[in-house]
Scaffold this motif. Structure first.
Motif, mmCIF file in Angstrom:
data_model
loop_
_atom_site.group_PDB
_atom_site.id
_atom_site.type_symbol
_atom_site.label_atom_id
_atom_site.label_comp_id
_atom_site.label_asym_id
_atom_site.label_seq_id
_atom_site.Cartn_x
_atom_site.Cartn_y
_atom_site.Cartn_z
ATOM 1 N N CYS A 49 0.920 -1.389 -0.183
ATOM 2 C CA CYS A 49 -0.040 -0.167 -0.033
ATOM 3 C C CYS A 49 0.936 1.239 -0.036
ATOM 4 O O CYS A 49 1.605 1.331 0.980
ATOM 5 C CB CYS A 49 -0.941 0.024 1.121
ATOM 6 S SG CYS A 49 -2.062 1.366 1.346
ATOM 7 N N GLU A 65 -11.146 5.583 1.004
ATOM 8 C CA GLU A 65 -10.808 4.319 0.131
ATOM 9 C C GLU A 65 -9.861 4.924 -1.000
ATOM 10 O O GLU A 65 -9.052 4.183 -1.499
ATOM 11 C CB GLU A 65 -11.927 3.577 -0.283
ATOM 12 C CG GLU A 65 -12.541 2.867 0.966
ATOM 13 C CD GLU A 65 -11.603 1.537 1.690
ATOM 14 O OE1 GLU A 65 -11.005 1.247 0.866
ATOM 15 O OE2 GLU A 65 -11.441 1.654 2.751
ATOM 16 N N LYS A 81 -6.720 5.680 -0.218
ATOM 17 C CA LYS A 81 -5.680 4.405 0.342
ATOM 18 C C LYS A 81 -5.205 3.532 -0.959
ATOM 19 O O LYS A 81 -3.993 3.450 -1.157
ATOM 20 C CB LYS A 81 -6.636 3.380 1.221
ATOM 21 C CG LYS A 81 -5.918 2.186 1.472
ATOM 22 C CD LYS A 81 -6.758 1.408 2.158
ATOM 23 C CE LYS A 81 -7.626 0.655 1.092
ATOM 24 N NZ LYS A 81 -8.433 -0.362 1.452
ATOM 25 N N THR A 82 -5.964 3.847 -2.104
ATOM 26 C CA THR A 82 -5.781 2.935 -3.443
ATOM 27 C C THR A 82 -5.113 3.289 -4.456
ATOM 28 O O THR A 82 -4.640 2.737 -5.132
ATOM 29 C CB THR A 82 -7.050 2.232 -3.798
ATOM 30 O OG1 THR A 82 -8.090 3.330 -4.178
ATOM 31 C CG2 THR A 82 -7.751 1.372 -2.960
#
Length: 191
Positions: free
Chosen positions: A26, A104, A107-108
């Protein structure tokens, strides 16, 4: 026409080294949520903090989450990535679901591609070192200054046999030797 794009960051979209090869890493390193405890624009962020922050932290153990209350300011989400980039997102008057979606997304994603003014539509880190081929590619440069007609340059070029041709000749020689040996054995038994 606007000159707004002149002040944008420019470059090429790049993926981190070996992303997608091997295990997933990540790229989000740290996320900071700044909000006001009483401001009406921070309501969605406060609902996210009360209901979803613990689950988000459990699902993403590699991401450090900081919560920073501040008075009378709009809520902001600040994301810091492994490559050193920092992105700010103002989430004033956003609902809880919108805050979840933005968390989200941060995060991605690797970096915000919409911030870049692309220099070219394609890019490679390893450009080809080949040049266009021509009949003179592997010729000796001394031929360029030679006075023509020249007997040395006009001679027939005798090429040495290739490795394949040498192997074929060895195989034929072995076959001939085997055939001669058979004939000698046959004549020895007859005579």
């Amino acid at each position: 026409m606007s000159n707004k794009n002149l002040f944008m960051k420019f470059g090429y979209l790049r993926a981190p080294f070996a992303l997608g090869i091997g295990r997933y890493v990540c790229q989000l390193q740290r996320i900071t949520i700044k909000f006001c405890k009483s401001h009406g624009g921070s309501l969605g962020v406060r609902h996210f903090l009360e209901n979803d922050l613990i689950n988000y932290a459990k699902e993403n153990p590699g991401v450090v989450v900081y919560v920073k209350p501040r008075r009378h300011r709009n809520p902001i989400i600040k994301a810091e990535y492994l490559n050193g980039e920092v992105h700010w997102m103002c989430v004033g008057n956003y609902s809880r679901e919108d805050v979840i979606q933005w968390m989200e997304l941060m995060k991605t994603q690797y970096h915000n591609g919409s911030e870049y003014r692309l220099l070219r539509m394609w890019h490679t880190d390893f450009p080809s070192i080949q040049e266009p081929w021509s009949p003179y590619t592997f010729k000796d440069p001394a031929f360029n200054t030679a006075k023509l007609p020249d007997k040395k340059l006009g001679e027939y070029v005798k090429l040495e046999p290739t490795a394949t041709e040498q192997l074929i000749n060895l195989f034929k020689d072995q076959q001939k030797a085997a055939k001669l040996q058979e004939e000698d054995e046959i004549q020895g038994t007859v005579g």
